[in-house]
Scaffold this motif. Structure first.
Motif, PDB file in Angstrom:
ATOM      1  N   LEU A  80       0.835  -1.203   0.000  1.00 24.15           N
ATOM      2  CA  LEU A  80       0.000   0.000   0.000  1.00 24.15           C
ATOM      3  C   LEU A  80       0.867   1.251   0.000  1.00 24.15           C
ATOM      4  CD1 LEU A  80      -2.882   1.080   0.102  1.00 24.15           C
ATOM      5  CD2 LEU A  80      -2.769   0.978   2.593  1.00 24.15           C
ATOM      6  N   TRP A  81       1.901   1.268   0.830  1.00 22.70           N
ATOM      7  CA  TRP A  81       2.794   2.431   0.879  1.00 22.70           C
ATOM      8  C   TRP A  81       3.597   2.555  -0.403  1.00 22.70           C
ATOM      9  CZ3 TRP A  81       4.756   1.093   6.479  1.00 22.70           C
ATOM     10  CH2 TRP A  81       3.731   1.383   7.387  1.00 22.70           C
ATOM     11  N   THR A  82       3.935   1.438  -1.022  1.00 17.40           N
ATOM     12  CA  THR A  82       4.650   1.490  -2.299  1.00 17.40           C
ATOM     13  C   THR A  82       3.781   2.098  -3.379  1.00 17.40           C
ATOM     14  OG1 THR A  82       6.058  -0.414  -1.768  1.00 17.40           O
ATOM     15  CG2 THR A  82       5.757   0.102  -4.094  1.00 17.40           C
ATOM     16  N   TYR A  83       2.524   1.670  -3.445  1.00 15.39           N
ATOM     17  CA  TYR A  83       1.628   2.202  -4.476  1.00 15.39           C
ATOM     18  C   TYR A  83       1.393   3.690  -4.263  1.00 15.39           C
ATOM     19  CZ  TYR A  83      -2.161   2.511  -7.823  1.00 15.39           C
ATOM     20  OH  TYR A  83      -2.933   2.871  -8.900  1.00 15.39           O
ATOM     21  N   ARG A  84       1.361   4.119  -3.007  1.00 11.93           N
ATOM     22  CA  ARG A  84       1.157   5.543  -2.711  1.00 11.93           C
ATOM     23  C   ARG A  84       2.452   6.335  -2.721  1.00 11.93           C
ATOM     24  NH1 ARG A  84      -3.277   4.839   2.244  1.00 11.93           N
ATOM     25  NH2 ARG A  84      -5.006   4.171   0.910  1.00 11.93           N
ATOM     26  N   GLN A  85       3.546   5.675  -3.100  1.00 15.93           N
ATOM     27  CA  GLN A  85       4.860   6.312  -3.244  1.00 15.93           C
ATOM     28  C   GLN A  85       5.315   6.963  -1.934  1.00 15.93           C
ATOM     29  OE1 GLN A  85       3.575   8.508  -6.954  1.00 15.93           O
ATOM     30  NE2 GLN A  85       5.513   7.706  -7.730  1.00 15.93           N
ATOM     31  N   LEU A  86       5.166   6.226  -0.840  1.00 11.76           N
ATOM     32  CA  LEU A  86       5.598   6.694   0.473  1.00 11.76           C
ATOM     33  C   LEU A  86       6.963   6.138   0.857  1.00 11.76           C
ATOM     34  CD1 LEU A  86       2.203   6.405   2.393  1.00 11.76           C
ATOM     35  CD2 LEU A  86       3.222   8.414   1.316  1.00 11.76           C
ATOM     36  N   VAL A 276       1.318  -5.130  -4.881  1.00 13.53           N
ATOM     37  CA  VAL A 276       1.166  -3.702  -5.195  1.00 13.53           C
ATOM     38  C   VAL A 276      -0.040  -3.481  -6.108  1.00 13.53           C
ATOM     39  CG1 VAL A 276       2.292  -1.702  -6.241  1.00 13.53           C
ATOM     40  CG2 VAL A 276       3.622  -3.276  -4.837  1.00 13.53           C
ATOM     41  N   SER A 277      -0.297  -4.412  -7.018  1.00 15.32           N
ATOM     42  CA  SER A 277      -1.461  -4.295  -7.897  1.00 15.32           C
ATOM     43  C   SER A 277      -2.750  -4.375  -7.096  1.00 15.32           C
ATOM     44  CB  SER A 277      -1.428  -5.392  -8.966  1.00 15.32           C
ATOM     45  OG  SER A 277      -0.303  -5.262  -9.806  1.00 15.32           O
ATOM     46  N   ARG A 278      -2.796  -5.265  -6.096  1.00 16.36           N
ATOM     47  CA  ARG A 278      -3.985  -5.356  -5.238  1.00 16.36           C
ATOM     48  C   ARG A 278      -4.157  -4.075  -4.430  1.00 16.36           C
ATOM     49  NH1 ARG A 278      -6.772 -10.134  -2.151  1.00 16.36           N
ATOM     50  NH2 ARG A 278      -7.416 -11.428  -3.892  1.00 16.36           N
ATOM     51  N   ALA A 279      -3.059  -3.514  -3.959  1.00 18.46           N
ATOM     52  CA  ALA A 279      -3.143  -2.246  -3.240  1.00 18.46           C
ATOM     53  C   ALA A 279      -3.668  -1.149  -4.164  1.00 18.46           C
ATOM     54  CB  ALA A 279      -1.775  -1.873  -2.682  1.00 18.46           C
ATOM     55  N   GLY A 280      -3.241  -1.185  -5.429  1.00 18.58           N
ATOM     56  CA  GLY A 280      -3.763  -0.236  -6.398  1.00 18.58           C
ATOM     57  C   GLY A 280      -5.254  -0.423  -6.623  1.00 18.58           C
ATOM     58  N   PHE A 281      -5.708  -1.660  -6.646  1.00 16.03           N
ATOM     59  CA  PHE A 281      -7.140  -1.928  -6.765  1.00 16.03           C
ATOM     60  C   PHE A 281      -7.887  -1.317  -5.584  1.00 16.03           C
ATOM     61  CE2 PHE A 281     -10.907  -4.380  -5.797  1.00 16.03           C
ATOM     62  CZ  PHE A 281     -11.535  -4.517  -7.026  1.00 16.03           C
ATOM     63  N   TYR A 282      -7.327  -1.452  -4.395  1.00 19.33           N
ATOM     64  CA  TYR A 282      -7.955  -0.882  -3.197  1.00 19.33           C
ATOM     65  C   TYR A 282      -8.077   0.632  -3.314  1.00 19.33           C
ATOM     66  CZ  TYR A 282      -8.034   1.031   1.555  1.00 19.33           C
ATOM     67  OH  TYR A 282      -8.323   1.771   2.676  1.00 19.33           O
ATOM     68  N   ASP A 283      -7.001   1.302  -3.717  1.00 22.93           N
ATOM     69  CA  ASP A 283      -7.057   2.752  -3.859  1.00 22.93           C
ATOM     70  C   ASP A 283      -8.035   3.166  -4.955  1.00 22.93           C
ATOM     71  OD1 ASP A 283      -5.437   3.488  -1.814  1.00 22.93           O
ATOM     72  OD2 ASP A 283      -3.805   4.284  -3.044  1.00 22.93           O
TER      73      ASP A 283
END
Length: 302
Positions: A80-86, A276-283
């Motif tokens: 999740l933090w990777t997808y949000r570039q944190l 990361v793709s699943r985290a992107g789906f969540y966002d």
């Protein structure tokens, strides 16, 4: 209701490439913390046969399941933090232990709900299939009916699990909401979107097939070295002995370790890519839900 999977996966690849340490280092740390620890636990010498053995083994396996569950939540945090570039580090895999109690209680709640729904669905499927199987005299038709029933039950279990797929991310975003709120919120967000998440998960099937073929090739090599290929038997007893010998080779320490290690190169890419793709789906789902709420007409004042 659709999500652009190609764009979502492209963004996942781009943001994985920006991580420091690299995504494959995090994936390697994750494998060491899960599969590696599992191997170490299997090497723990147990007492001589008796009731103590089964009790100790059950305790270790339960402890391993709880530990792995928390580490998997840490992987969700990293994704999740990777997808949000944190810019998360490998230490994010350990962050789940700071809320381990909530993570485990949430997963227990998901397990109970999944089990309850699966019991109801399995009863709905099993009763008509049982009637059909008992009324059919043909062996092959009955076998096909049992196979179809198993496929339906597996599909139902997967569909039920999709209801709660976003719960870990919701807990990561709002850890103070308790353990039930993420579950109910996940059910709400996934209503009408399960097919989209299924298509996203299915898009990684190629990597899974490669891993399966690599692992199968190693096992076939060990079976061939043991003289079990090609199979040769004349009656049922010899066939049973051949199956038992194959199981002994497949579950041997050397075959188990090598059949897992050979899949590591693909897994170092697949694990972070899928996460990361699943985290992107969540966002993306959160954004879509926010737009849906803004488009809802306001009720006139009383």
């Amino acid at each position: 209701m659709e999500i652009d999977r190609k764009e979502l996966k492209r963004q996942a690849r781009e943001r994985m490439a920006l991580t420091d340490p690299k995504f494959w280092v995090v994936a390697l740390a994750y494998l060491a913390m899960t599969t590696g620890v599992s191997w170490l636990v299997s090497l723990i010498p147990l007492p001589s046969p008796g009731s103590t053995v089964s009790t100790m083994d059950i305790f270790l396996q339960l402890l391993l399941i709880l530990y792995t569950t928390v580490v998997q939540f840490g992987l969700c945090l990293w994704a999740l933090w990777t997808y949000r570039q944190l810019n998360p580090g490998a230490g994010s895999l350990m962050q789940g232990f700071s809320v381990a109690g909530r993570v485990l209680l949430m997963e227990l709640g998901i397990f109970i709900r999944t089990l309850g729904w699966y019991f109801l669905v399995s009863m709905m499927f099993t009763l008509p299939f049982t009637v059909i199987i008992l009324s059919v005299g043909d062996y092959y038709t009955a076998w096909f009916a049992w196979f179809l029933l198993a496929v339906c039950l597996l599909a139902a279990l997967y569909a039920i699990s999709l209801r709660y797929a976003l719960a870990p991310y919701l807990l990561a975003d709002h850890p103070d909401d308790g353990v039930s709120r993420p579950i109910f919120r996940s059910v709400e967000l996934m209503r009408g979107w399960k097919w989209e998440l299924f298509k996203l998960d299915f898009s990684f099937i190629g990597y899974e097939i490669i891993n399966y073929l690599l692992s199968a090739a190693v096992l076939l090599f060990f079976l061939s070295r043991a003289g079990l290929l090609p199979p040769s038997f004349n009656d049922g007893n010899q066939a049973l002995e051949w199956v038992q010998a194959c199981r002994a080779v497949i579950y041997s320490v050397q075959a188990s370790i090598l059949s897992t290690l050979v899949t590591v190169p693909v897994s170092l890419w697949l694990i972070p890519y899928r996460s990361v793709s699943r985290a992107g789906f969540y966002d993306a789902r959160l954004q879509a839900a926010s737009q849906e709420r803004r488009q809802m007409p306001e009720m006139p004042p009383l």
